[in-house]
Write a protein that holds these residues in place. Structure first.
Motif, PDB file in Angstrom:
ATOM      1  N   ASP A  89       0.833  -1.208   0.000  1.00  0.00           N
ATOM      2  CA  ASP A  89       0.000   0.000   0.000  1.00  0.00           C
ATOM      3  C   ASP A  89       0.864   1.253   0.000  1.00  0.00           C
ATOM      4  N   TYR A  90       1.897   1.268   0.850  1.00  0.00           N
ATOM      5  CA  TYR A  90       2.784   2.430   0.891  1.00  0.00           C
ATOM      6  C   TYR A  90       3.480   2.626  -0.448  1.00  0.00           C
ATOM      7  N   GLU A  91       3.920   1.539  -1.044  1.00  0.00           N
ATOM      8  CA  GLU A  91       4.612   1.636  -2.329  1.00  0.00           C
ATOM      9  C   GLU A  91       3.686   2.199  -3.406  1.00  0.00           C
ATOM     10  N   LYS A  92       2.416   1.796  -3.356  1.00  0.00           N
ATOM     11  CA  LYS A  92       1.458   2.335  -4.330  1.00  0.00           C
ATOM     12  C   LYS A  92       1.221   3.831  -4.095  1.00  0.00           C
ATOM     13  N   PHE A  93       1.190   4.232  -2.825  1.00  0.00           N
ATOM     14  CA  PHE A  93       1.031   5.649  -2.520  1.00  0.00           C
ATOM     15  C   PHE A  93       2.229   6.459  -3.025  1.00  0.00           C
ATOM     16  N   ILE A  94       3.416   5.907  -2.854  1.00  0.00           N
ATOM     17  CA  ILE A  94       4.615   6.591  -3.332  1.00  0.00           C
ATOM     18  C   ILE A  94       4.554   6.758  -4.846  1.00  0.00           C
ATOM     19  N   LYS A  95       4.104   5.709  -5.540  1.00  0.00           N
ATOM     20  CA  LYS A  95       3.976   5.797  -6.995  1.00  0.00           C
ATOM     21  C   LYS A  95       2.924   6.844  -7.378  1.00  0.00           C
ATOM     22  N   LEU A  96       1.797   6.859  -6.649  1.00  0.00           N
ATOM     23  CA  LEU A  96       0.765   7.875  -6.907  1.00  0.00           C
ATOM     24  C   LEU A  96       1.324   9.276  -6.719  1.00  0.00           C
ATOM     25  N   LYS A  97       2.106   9.454  -5.672  1.00  0.00           N
ATOM     26  CA  LYS A  97       2.683  10.769  -5.394  1.00  0.00           C
ATOM     27  C   LYS A  97       3.589  11.219  -6.530  1.00  0.00           C
ATOM     28  N   LYS A  98       4.453  10.299  -6.991  1.00  0.00           N
ATOM     29  CA  LYS A  98       5.400  10.648  -8.047  1.00  0.00           C
ATOM     30  C   LYS A  98       4.703  10.883  -9.384  1.00  0.00           C
TER      31      LYS A  98
ATOM     32  N   HIS B 156       2.156  14.017  -8.499  1.00  0.00           N
ATOM     33  CA  HIS B 156       2.673  15.130  -7.698  1.00  0.00           C
ATOM     34  C   HIS B 156       1.705  15.480  -6.555  1.00  0.00           C
ATOM     35  N   LEU B 157       1.361  14.453  -5.767  1.00  0.00           N
ATOM     36  CA  LEU B 157       0.371  14.640  -4.715  1.00  0.00           C
ATOM     37  C   LEU B 157       0.873  15.556  -3.609  1.00  0.00           C
ATOM     38  N   GLN B 158      -0.011  16.408  -3.118  1.00  0.00           N
ATOM     39  CA  GLN B 158       0.224  17.207  -1.922  1.00  0.00           C
ATOM     40  C   GLN B 158      -0.547  16.572  -0.769  1.00  0.00           C
ATOM     41  N   LEU B 159      -0.372  17.094   0.456  1.00  0.00           N
ATOM     42  CA  LEU B 159      -1.034  16.507   1.617  1.00  0.00           C
ATOM     43  C   LEU B 159      -2.551  16.486   1.452  1.00  0.00           C
ATOM     44  N   SER B 160      -3.124  17.576   0.928  1.00  0.00           N
ATOM     45  CA  SER B 160      -4.583  17.634   0.757  1.00  0.00           C
ATOM     46  C   SER B 160      -5.065  16.558  -0.198  1.00  0.00           C
ATOM     47  N   GLU B 161      -4.236  16.244  -1.213  1.00  0.00           N
ATOM     48  CA  GLU B 161      -4.622  15.216  -2.173  1.00  0.00           C
ATOM     49  C   GLU B 161      -4.475  13.821  -1.565  1.00  0.00           C
ATOM     50  N   TYR B 162      -3.470  13.633  -0.693  1.00  0.00           N
ATOM     51  CA  TYR B 162      -3.389  12.381   0.068  1.00  0.00           C
ATOM     52  C   TYR B 162      -4.678  12.167   0.845  1.00  0.00           C
ATOM     53  N   THR B 163      -5.165  13.231   1.455  1.00  0.00           N
ATOM     54  CA  THR B 163      -6.395  13.155   2.252  1.00  0.00           C
ATOM     55  C   THR B 163      -7.568  12.730   1.393  1.00  0.00           C
ATOM     56  N   ASN B 164      -7.688  13.308   0.198  1.00  0.00           N
ATOM     57  CA  ASN B 164      -8.799  12.950  -0.691  1.00  0.00           C
ATOM     58  C   ASN B 164      -8.686  11.516  -1.187  1.00  0.00           C
ATOM     59  N   VAL B 165      -7.462  11.084  -1.464  1.00  0.00           N
ATOM     60  CA  VAL B 165      -7.258   9.695  -1.880  1.00  0.00           C
ATOM     61  C   VAL B 165      -7.738   8.753  -0.777  1.00  0.00           C
TER      62      VAL B 165
ATOM     63  N   SER C  25      11.522  -0.517   3.302  1.00  0.00           N
ATOM     64  CA  SER C  25      11.651   0.045   1.956  1.00  0.00           C
ATOM     65  C   SER C  25      11.029   1.432   1.827  1.00  0.00           C
ATOM     66  N   VAL C  26      10.342   1.881   2.885  1.00  0.00           N
ATOM     67  CA  VAL C  26       9.649   3.176   2.832  1.00  0.00           C
ATOM     68  C   VAL C  26      10.347   4.148   3.769  1.00  0.00           C
ATOM     69  N   SER C  27      10.752   5.284   3.244  1.00  0.00           N
ATOM     70  CA  SER C  27      11.427   6.283   4.076  1.00  0.00           C
ATOM     71  C   SER C  27      10.441   6.884   5.075  1.00  0.00           C
ATOM     72  N   TYR C  28      10.984   7.419   6.155  1.00  0.00           N
ATOM     73  CA  TYR C  28      10.129   8.025   7.177  1.00  0.00           C
ATOM     74  C   TYR C  28       9.333   9.183   6.601  1.00  0.00           C
ATOM     75  N   GLU C  29       9.945   9.973   5.705  1.00  0.00           N
ATOM     76  CA  GLU C  29       9.276  11.137   5.127  1.00  0.00           C
ATOM     77  C   GLU C  29       8.049  10.719   4.313  1.00  0.00           C
ATOM     78  N   TYR C  30       8.217   9.690   3.463  1.00  0.00           N
ATOM     79  CA  TYR C  30       7.082   9.216   2.664  1.00  0.00           C
ATOM     80  C   TYR C  30       6.011   8.603   3.561  1.00  0.00           C
ATOM     81  N   TYR C  31       6.475   7.850   4.562  1.00  0.00           N
ATOM     82  CA  TYR C  31       5.528   7.194   5.472  1.00  0.00           C
ATOM     83  C   TYR C  31       4.666   8.229   6.186  1.00  0.00           C
ATOM     84  N   ILE C  32       5.303   9.234   6.777  1.00  0.00           N
ATOM     85  CA  ILE C  32       4.551  10.185   7.595  1.00  0.00           C
ATOM     86  C   ILE C  32       3.609  11.013   6.735  1.00  0.00           C
ATOM     87  N   GLU C  33       3.983  11.297   5.480  1.00  0.00           N
ATOM     88  CA  GLU C  33       3.077  12.005   4.568  1.00  0.00           C
ATOM     89  C   GLU C  33       1.823  11.183   4.330  1.00  0.00           C
TER      90      GLU C  33
END
Length: 528
Positions: A66-75, A78-87, A210-218
């Motif tokens: 799931d985290y890896e898919k989120f990272i791919k979605l972000k890249k 270009h997801l921002q925090l508000s878009e993470y919330t909507n996802v 495999s997931v950095s703390y920065e990506y995880y916390i976002e």
């Protein structure tokens, strides 16, 4: 059953822990039952995948995939925090709507609506009637928002919705996502539910390597914001007797890093502190002792008074500080006053006891507690909990540096502030000689002292004689003092349960001459 494992049977005549703990899983912590910012459940299996008090509970886990898919979605988008919330909102709505459909349809009299049917038809078409209510599968729905939005519009068009041709494009990820979110909210709001639904999100306390703390916390910040929003802004507006709620299972330290506004108020207004603290003189009336006794009572054919089962299984009374004391106090000394610590000790004792084929299989002695294998396994368990905590924020090398520090205490499990600062200076010299990067928790001597106190590796001791006070972080923490501070310039002592794992040897609280048996003598208790 060890913490973190699912209940299972041994296949050896159900030789369970005395008290038959199979089927229960112990959790401790802060409970946020309404706004779902944080929650820990004492008996998960009675709440999830079951119906209790007209409430249906389900649990979903966040996995490494799931985290890896989120990272791919972000890249890709270009997801921002508000878009993470909507996802996250769309993911929650998708899983929730499917769970509602399954549960209500099973009753045979589900009062659906045209909008909710449209949503379900779109899900069935998108997933070819094979949708599984897991986060990893739900993520597929938001990876290609153009196609998802088009499928939704196909069925809402039959209800009179009118949109221009080409309204959805791959470049309009956020627009497509908001369209999907809006239609899920309309569909769910159109229902009239008679049952309550609680959806637990677990697995977010573990950050994959495999997931950095920065990506995880976002990612988790987006989940927390989405959970808070749907619980407080959307779900309360739904008509009907039934209520929906999303609950996150999360550690307090992680919650503190989520950056939610008014965090202290959220804790005070929406949490229940599961307080297992007690003291030696009143332990018999404590929730922790009653829980342990009930675990032992669970497999008996007859009911007994509180304490009878414990007295039978652990009848010995060690001689400590010139007086006899209960065997349960020995358990308290080695624990952090958490049910899972007591359960783990019982589990290890049972395992060793059965394997050694004792003559009396239903009672334990101080020899069992002082057994080297038991002491080592339990000490490794406590240190393992610390390692898991550190792994969330720090590297394996940082953990090894943490362990290395105790070599410089030169075997002193009780030490003064000067001893500590001298060991810290030697640790700094070690970093220089080995060219190992100094972890953040080693910034200063006092920073590391506080770190050890936060981890409950050490306590500090103030006063002397009868006015001696031993301060542990877990005992000092409360609503008004979420982060107790260590005191400098006093004495410190390493937790008894960690001595073996940190190579300080073993401290024994019993002895052949100083122990005797007291308690229930009848043999009505069965050791399965």
């Amino acid at each position: 059953m060890r913490p973190g494992q699912q209940p299972h049977h041994t296949g050896q005549g159900d030789q369970a822990l005395p008290g038959g703990i199979y089927g229960s899983r112990i959790w401790e912590g802060w409970r946020f039952p309404y706004s779902a910012a944080l929650f820990c459940c004492p008996r998960r299996n009675t709440v999830t995948n079951n119906v209790s008090f007209n409430t249906v509970g389900f649990i979903n886990n966040v996995s490494e995939t799931d985290y890896e898919k989120f990272i791919k979605l972000k890249k890709d988008n270009h997801l921002q925090l508000s878009e993470y919330t909507n996802v996250w909102k769309v993911l929650l709505y998708l899983i929730i709507s499917h769970r509602i459909k399954e549960q209500e349809s099973a009753k045979g009299f589900f009062k659906s609506s045209d909008k909710f049917n449209a949503i379900q038809n779109a899900i069935d078409e998108y997933y070819l009637n094979a949708f599984s209510p897991e986060i990893v599968h739900a993520l597929n729905f938001v990876e290609k928002t153009k196609f998802s939005a088009e499928v939704l519009h196909k069925y809402f068009k039959l209800l009179g919705e009118n949109l221009k041709e080409g309204s959805f494009t791959h470049s309009k990820f956020q627009t497509n996502l908001l369209y999907i979110q809006n239609h899920f909210e309309k569909a769910i709001a159109s229902l009239t539910l008679n049952s309550n639904y609680t959806f637990f999100i677990d697995g977010i306390d573990v950050r994959p390597d495999s997931v950095s703390y920065e990506y995880y916390i976002e990612c988790i910040k987006g989940l927390a914001q989405a959970t808070w929003s749907v619980n407080n802004e959307f779900f309360p507006s739904i008509k009907g007797e039934g209520r929906l709620k999303v609950v996150l299972l999360i550690r307090p330290d992680i919650f503190a890093n989520l950056g939610l506004q008014n965090q202290n108020n959220k804790i005070k207004d929406n949490s229940i502190l599961l307080d297992w603290r007690t003291n030696y003189s009143e332990y018999r009336n404590s929730k922790l002792f009653i829980l342990a006794d009930r675990l032992l009572l669970a497999q008996q054919d007859e009911n007994s008074k509180v304490g009878d089962c414990w007295n039978h299984y652990f009848p010995y009374q060690p001689f400590i500080a010139n007086k006899r004391e209960s065997s349960f106090i020995q358990f308290l000394r080695y624990s952090l006053y958490r049910p899972r610590d007591i359960v783990t000790m019982l589990d290890f004792l049972k395992d060793i006891h059965v394997r050694n084929q004792k003559n009396d299989p239903s009672t334990f002695s101080h020899h069992d507690f002082d057994n080297g294998e038991f002491q080592t396994r339990y000490s490794d368990y406590l240190l393992g909990e610390i390692k898991d905590y550190l792994a969330f924020y720090f590297s394996e090398t940082d953990y090894e540096s943490f362990r290395k520090f105790f070599d410089f205490l030169k075997g002193k499990s009780t030490f003064g502030y000067m001893d500590f600062t001298r060991a810290y200076c030697e640790m700094m010299e070690y970093f220089e000689k080995t060219n190992i990067n100094k972890p953040k928790f080693f910034d200063t001597a006092d920073t590391f002292l506080q770190f050890l106190f936060d981890l409950n590796v050490i306590c500090y001791i103030e006063g002397q004689g009868r006015n001696t006070f031993i301060r542990w972080c877990f005992r000092e923490r409360n609503y008004a003092n979420l982060s107790p501070k260590v005191k400098t310039g006093v004495k410190y002592e390493i937790h008894y349960g960690l001595l073996k794992a940190l190579n300080f040897g073993k401290r024994s609280f019993g002895g052949n001459k100083n122990s005797f048996h007291a308690g229930a003598s009848v043999n009505k208790y069965r050791f399965k």
